[in-house]
Design an enzyme around this catalytic site. Structure first.
Site, PDB file in Angstrom:
ATOM      1  N   LYS A  78       0.818  -1.188   0.000  1.00 17.04           N
ATOM      2  CA  LYS A  78       0.000   0.000   0.000  1.00 17.04           C
ATOM      3  C   LYS A  78       0.861   1.251   0.000  1.00 17.04           C
ATOM      4  CE  LYS A  78      -3.529  -2.168   2.864  1.00 17.04           C
ATOM      5  NZ  LYS A  78      -4.158  -2.126   4.187  1.00 17.04           N
ATOM      6  N   GLY A  79       2.085   1.117   0.423  1.00 18.52           N
ATOM      7  CA  GLY A  79       2.943   2.275   0.646  1.00 18.52           C
ATOM      8  C   GLY A  79       3.175   3.164  -0.547  1.00 18.52           C
ATOM      9  N   LYS A 116      17.373   3.589   2.148  1.00 20.96           N
ATOM     10  CA  LYS A 116      18.201   3.627   3.349  1.00 20.96           C
ATOM     11  C   LYS A 116      19.504   2.882   3.063  1.00 20.96           C
ATOM     12  CE  LYS A 116      14.449   3.522   6.760  1.00 20.96           C
ATOM     13  NZ  LYS A 116      13.898   2.699   7.877  1.00 20.96           N
ATOM     14  N   ASP A 152      14.418  -0.576   2.128  1.00 20.35           N
ATOM     15  CA  ASP A 152      15.040  -0.721   3.434  1.00 20.35           C
ATOM     16  C   ASP A 152      16.128  -1.788   3.305  1.00 20.35           C
ATOM     17  OD1 ASP A 152      15.510  -0.885   6.218  1.00 20.35           O
ATOM     18  OD2 ASP A 152      13.418  -0.477   6.662  1.00 20.35           O
ATOM     19  N   PHE A 154      13.180   4.879  11.549  1.00 24.60           N
ATOM     20  CA  PHE A 154      11.837   4.393  11.246  1.00 24.60           C
ATOM     21  C   PHE A 154      10.989   5.590  10.841  1.00 24.60           C
ATOM     22  CE2 PHE A 154       9.043   0.788  11.307  1.00 24.60           C
ATOM     23  CZ  PHE A 154       7.797   1.378  11.255  1.00 24.60           C
ATOM     24  N   ASP A 166       7.840   2.900  -2.335  1.00 25.27           N
ATOM     25  CA  ASP A 166       7.899   3.995  -1.374  1.00 25.27           C
ATOM     26  C   ASP A 166       9.270   4.063  -0.725  1.00 25.27           C
ATOM     27  OD1 ASP A 166       7.486   1.592  -0.027  1.00 25.27           O
ATOM     28  OD2 ASP A 166       6.006   2.386   1.360  1.00 25.27           O
ATOM     29  N   ASP A 195       3.785   3.579   6.668  1.00 22.75           N
ATOM     30  CA  ASP A 195       2.968   3.392   7.862  1.00 22.75           C
ATOM     31  C   ASP A 195       3.728   2.666   8.960  1.00 22.75           C
ATOM     32  OD1 ASP A 195       1.434   0.272   8.035  1.00 22.75           O
ATOM     33  OD2 ASP A 195       2.934   0.740   6.520  1.00 22.75           O
TER      34      ASP A 195
END
Length: 184
Positions: free
Chosen positions: A47-48, A135, A107, A156, A104, A163
């Site tokens: 969803k991001g 990141k 990581d 974070f 989005d 989210d």
């Protein structure tokens, strides 16, 4: 919105709404130039990526198609589980097409690495990556990112589609979440 006007669970604003809008516009121009001869299929990762795909699509001056996938390796935690599952697959056949995955955030890169391999197995002409955030200090696998909005610290972050436990996606900025908001 000033730096003082943020959600009480947000420790600090990393990227303002204006910084995001400006960079998304730049990314749209870069993508339009790179794909001017053959527009890509934008594949948003739910969803991001909803926010970035919606804003980016309006900034790409080409006739583009969009499709969506939902994959999961997080659940409601803050670290990737390493196990990826498809929750929603593409509707489009990508055989022979240029595919641009829009994320989005990258990581660890583990989920995206799996997704790239999965899509490449379907016979597209190419698979490339556009991400709003990356990141570098958290990356565990090498991923060739063609378009990157911002490199950020290993914090974070929430907002603009990102989210924690389905909260904070609608914040118009990217903020660092207070540890008290995700720890016991």
């Amino acid at each position: 919105m000033t730096s003082q006007d943020h959600h009480p669970d947000v420790q600090s604003i990393l990227l303002t709404e204006q910084q995001i809008a400006d960079r998304v516009a730049e990314l749209g121009r870069e993508i339009a130039e790179a794909y001017q001869d053959e527009p890509p299929l934008l594949v948003g990762v739910l969803k991001g990526a909803v926010m970035i795909v919606a804003d980016l699509a309006r900034r790409i001056d080409l006739p583009i198609d969009m499709d969506w996938m939902a994959v999961s390796s997080y659940g409601s935690g803050t670290k990737s589980s390493g196990v990826v599952r498809i929750i929603k697959d593409l509707n489009a056949d990508i055989t022979g097409r240029r595919v641009l995955i829009v994320e989005d955030i990258i990581d660890s890169g583990l989920t995206l690495s799996w997704l790239i391999a999965n899509l490449r197995s379907r016979g597209p002409k190419s698979v490339e990556i556009c991400t709003l955030l990356r990141k570098p200090d958290a990356v565990k696998v090498d991923i060739d990112v063609r378009f990157c909005g911002f490199d950020i610290p290993n914090e974070f972050v929430v907002g603009y589609g990102l989210d924690h436990a389905e909260q904070y996606r609608n914040l118009p900025y990217i903020g660092v979440l207070k540890p008290s908001a995700y720890t016991d």
